[in-house]
Scaffold this motif. Structure first.
Motif, PDB file in Angstrom:
ATOM      1  N   MET A   3      19.851 -31.815 -58.505  1.00 41.89           N
ATOM      2  CA  MET A   3      19.001 -32.658 -57.666  1.00 41.89           C
ATOM      3  C   MET A   3      18.292 -33.697 -58.512  1.00 41.89           C
ATOM      4  O   MET A   3      18.042 -33.494 -59.699  1.00 41.89           O
ATOM      5  CB  MET A   3      17.949 -31.815 -56.957  1.00 41.89           C
ATOM      6  CG  MET A   3      18.443 -31.135 -55.701  1.00 41.89           C
ATOM      7  SD  MET A   3      18.580 -32.266 -54.305  1.00 41.89           S
ATOM      8  CE  MET A   3      16.860 -32.733 -54.098  1.00 41.89           C
ATOM      9  N   GLY A   4      17.961 -34.813 -57.873  1.00 40.72           N
ATOM     10  CA  GLY A   4      17.202 -35.848 -58.541  1.00 40.72           C
ATOM     11  C   GLY A   4      16.888 -36.976 -57.585  1.00 40.72           C
ATOM     12  O   GLY A   4      17.270 -36.957 -56.414  1.00 40.72           O
ATOM     13  N   PRO A   5      16.178 -37.994 -58.065  1.00 42.43           N
ATOM     14  CA  PRO A   5      15.882 -39.140 -57.193  1.00 42.43           C
ATOM     15  C   PRO A   5      17.136 -39.938 -56.877  1.00 42.43           C
ATOM     16  O   PRO A   5      18.080 -40.009 -57.670  1.00 42.43           O
ATOM     17  CB  PRO A   5      14.880 -39.955 -58.026  1.00 42.43           C
ATOM     18  CG  PRO A   5      15.158 -39.552 -59.437  1.00 42.43           C
ATOM     19  CD  PRO A   5      15.592 -38.123 -59.407  1.00 42.43           C
ATOM     20  N   GLY A   6      17.148 -40.546 -55.688  1.00 41.91           N
ATOM     21  CA  GLY A   6      18.288 -41.357 -55.286  1.00 41.91           C
ATOM     22  C   GLY A   6      18.244 -42.750 -55.875  1.00 41.91           C
ATOM     23  O   GLY A   6      17.351 -43.113 -56.658  1.00 41.91           O
ATOM     24  N   ARG A   7      19.209 -43.531 -55.480  1.00 41.57           N
ATOM     25  CA  ARG A   7      19.292 -44.900 -55.992  1.00 41.57           C
ATOM     26  C   ARG A   7      18.218 -45.791 -55.394  1.00 41.57           C
ATOM     27  O   ARG A   7      17.820 -46.779 -55.989  1.00 41.57           O
ATOM     28  CB  ARG A   7      20.687 -45.480 -55.700  1.00 41.57           C
ATOM     29  CG  ARG A   7      21.818 -44.730 -56.405  1.00 41.57           C
ATOM     30  CD  ARG A   7      23.177 -45.315 -56.047  1.00 41.57           C
ATOM     31  NE  ARG A   7      24.254 -44.656 -56.768  1.00 41.57           N
ATOM     32  CZ  ARG A   7      24.860 -43.559 -56.343  1.00 41.57           C
ATOM     33  NH1 ARG A   7      24.485 -43.009 -55.211  1.00 41.57           N
ATOM     34  NH2 ARG A   7      25.837 -43.005 -57.055  1.00 41.57           N
TER      35      ARG A   7
END
Length: 693
Positions: A458-462
């Motif tokens: 998981m992580g931040p999107g564009r």
């Protein structure tokens, strides 16, 4: 000298006698007075002795010991308890003894009497504790009082230990007065409610630690019953200083003075565990239901596939025999199409209910997408605009076609559910990008679903505010770009927050209402992609929609398999014995093989087939038997045939999608066909098995 005058003598004598009488009276009176004084002295002495004895008894009755010294430190008096208080005193304590004589056999404990300036505590060698107090008298003497306070010290020690235990408890403990205000509470109680110092709550009402609805419940339901029962225990929602709440177990015990003892325990973790246990139990029950459905599906699949086999077999004959320009030819073609859909439906049910691997073949994802959308369009709301974008000539993958349809179906249904009744757009795009090893860079590992499932990161999107999840580990060399088939399903629905995204792959997790979703859709997609060594990228922003992109490895240089026309199918002239208790199934198989040039005979049971073969085994070239039959099953028949006729090839037909290993391929059976059987596949299989003899 003249003789004495008698008168004078008488007078003198009378005077003398008067004086003597007066003297005697005076002496008598003095004697009486002396006697009275003696009696009074004796009485006073007795009274003084009695008072001394009474004082002695009084002094001896004083708890502990008492001793009086004169100014020269000689004992004036000492109580009987003095010697008992200090059993090490030398001999009996008698008046006149000096303090030095009393203490010569003692340690400095008693000698401190000379210097101490007020009450103090002494601990004796036997463990007793004395409270010692001394005072100077008006004549310069000294009186010392010794009180045994061992029970009080023991009670104080016990109380101190209990207080330490209360302070060390992780549960909150408090004492309330009659008005319900805190008179004591431990630090745990304060910390449970968000206070660093317990003194911040002293004097406050305990009801102030609960929200208004909980206060109403306590005042109306709990406190009235506490007077009669004396104790109440239950679960409440407590409030912290910052306004947040937590689940607690509260115990109230009434005291004789009208106060209460309150014990608070944080049960947030226990409730979470209980909720998790309940959720797992529900999942277990749901799994049992699904298992029952699977068993039911497996049970009816045989009969249903027999019906499909006959229907599709006769329909295929009509397609072959009718003129393509005739309207009936189109009707037969539609029968075949419907039969294929029914066949795939049964395979989907069986695939869902089983954990065994499924057969794979070359699948064109463009065609698979078109077929899936053709089924979906009729079920999607008219308010959803379905858009397809294809940027590839042929997107070929080595996969199970039914599972590929299941992936597309689940993702499209999820997208439609996210859009809901509002107008929206559902886009299905297919392209073939080149990927390198940097797809999941910068994303943290959030969960490992199991050894057989690929991990998620998981992580931040564009875009700002969006979240991105990469599911999969592609075997990619960073120095070499590899081409993949990408199928993207993009919706303009409600989107997902990060906390929902982290759990969306969990089996049975769903944000839909009861009866609207099982939570198995994305879990099934995850399992299928894992089995096909693929990957998935999900990016979502709350309020704007979600993009699911599935990556599957391509087949480099693969050519799509085209259906073989019956006229071009492999043919033969061998004699084949068909064994099936369903006349409809055996008839359509027989006609199909006869049209290919084979000589065919049918038996309705394994026993009948054995009799026919034993009469003339040399004339038969192959046996095709059904698996599920009354009496002897197909596998049992195959084992008998392999024992009696080792060179006779056997093909087993099953309507339950059993794997070849389960049905004995390689031991008693040469090949397994799953009903309904495609005519071209039947022709190719029969010819291959016969040629391999």
């Amino acid at each position: 000298m003249s003789s004495a005058d008698p008168t004078v003598l008488t007078t003198v004598l009378a005077a003398v006698l008067g004086l003597l009488a007066a003297l005697a009276v005076r002496l008598w009176r003095r004697a009486l007075l002396a006697e009275r004084l003696y009696r009074t002295a004796r009485q006073a002495e007795a009274a003084a002795s009695e008072e001394c004895e009474r004082l002695r008894h009084a002094i001896d009755s004083v708890p502990g010991g008492l001793v009086l010294f004169d100014r020269e430190e000689r004992v004036v008096l000492a109580s009987a308890g003095y010697g008992e208080t200090y059993p090490g005193l030398a001999g009996a304590v008698t008046p006149g003894m000096r303090l030095s004589e009393l203490t010569r056999d003692l340690d400095t404990t008693v000698k401190r009497l000379r210097t101490a300036g007020g009450p103090w505590e002494e601990t004796l060698v036997d463990g007793r504790v004395l409270l010692v107090d001394e005072r100077r008298t008006a004549d310069g003497g000294k009186v010392s009082l010794f009180t045994d306070i061992t029970p009080q010290k023991q009670a104080e020690h016990l109380l101190r230990h209990r207080l330490t235990a209360l302070e060390a408890s992780i549960d909150g403990v408090a004492i309330l007065d009659q008005a319900g205000t805190f008179t004591y509470l431990n630090d745990s109680h304060a910390r449970l409610h968000g206070f660093e110092d317990a003194r911040d709550l002293l004097g406050r009402s305990w009801l102030s630690l609960y929200a208004a609805d909980e206060r109403v419940r306590l005042q109306s339901d709990v406190l009235p019953g506490l007077d009669g029962a004396g104790r109440w225990q239950g679960e409440l929602v407590g409030r912290r200083r910052d306004g947040t709440t937590f689940n607690q177990e509260l115990t109230l015990t009434s005291l004789d003075d009208g106060g209460m003892v309150q014990i608070v325990r944080d049960i947030s973790e226990r409730r979470k565990t209980e909720d998790e246990r309940t959720r797992l139990k529900e999942q277990f029950h749901q799994a049992q239901k699904l298992e029952a459905i699977g068993r039911l599906a497996g049970g009816i699949a045989h009969d249903f596939n027999n019906i499909l086999a006959a229907m599709m077999g006769y329909a295929s004959f009509l397609v072959e025999d009718l003129d393509e320009a005739a309207p009936e030819h189109e009707f037969a073609v539609q029968l075949m199409v419907a039969g294929e859909r029914a066949k795939r439906l049964v395979q989907q049910i069986l695939a869902f209910s089983r954990s065994e691997g499924v057969e794979r073949e070359t699948v064109n994802m463009i065609a698979a997408t078109d077929e899936t959308l053709a089924l979906l369009r009729a079920t999607l709301p008219k308010s959803i605009n379905v858009v397809t974008r294809v940027d590839a000539v042929s997107a070929l993958v080595h996969a199970n076609p039914t599972q590929m349809s299941q992936i597309l179906m689940n993702l499209c249904v999820n997208g439609a559910d996210a859009i809901g009744a509002a107008p929206g757009e559902l886009t299905i795009a297919i392209d073939m990008p080149y990927l390198d090893g940097g797809c999941a860079e910068g994303l943290r590992v959030t969960q490992i679903q199991g050894s057989d499932l690929i991990p998620a990161r998981m992580g931040p999107g564009r875009r700002p505010g969006s979240s991105r999840m990469w599911v999969g580990v592609l075997p990619i060399d960073r120095s070499r770009r590899v081409r993949y088939v990408r199928i993207s399903v993009i919706d303009t629905g409600s989107g997902m927050p990060a906390e929902v995204m982290e759990r969306m792959l969990e089996p049975f997790f769903t944000t839909k209402g009861i009866g609207k979703g099982t939570g198995l859709g994305l879990a099934a997609v995850h399992g299928i992609i894992s089995a096909h060594r693929g990957a998935m990228m999900i990016e979502s922003m709350p309020g704007e929609g979600t993009n699911f992109s599935v990556y599957l490895p391509t087949i480099e240089g693969a050519v799509s398999e085209q259906a073989q026309l019956a006229a071009n199918a492999p043919r033969g002239c061998e004699r084949i014995l068909i064994v099936d208790d369903e006349d409809m199934v055996s008839s359509v198989l027989a006609r199909g093989l006869e049209r290919l040039g084979y000589e065919v005979a049918c038996c309705i049971s394994a026993d009948e087939a054995l009799e026919v073969l034993r009469e003339a085994p040399e004339i038969w070239d192959m046996v095709i038997t059904d698996q599920m039959m009354p009496g002897m099953s197909g596998l049992e028949l195959a084992a008998r045939l392999r024992s009696e006729f080792p060179s006779l090839p056997v093909i087993l037909c099953s309507g339950c999608s059993d794997s070849a290993a389960d049905l004995g391929l390689g031991e008693h059976v040469d090949h397994v066909l799953v009903k309904p059987i495609d005519a071209a596949h039947l022709a190719e299989t029969v010819r291959r098995v016969l040629d391999a003899r």
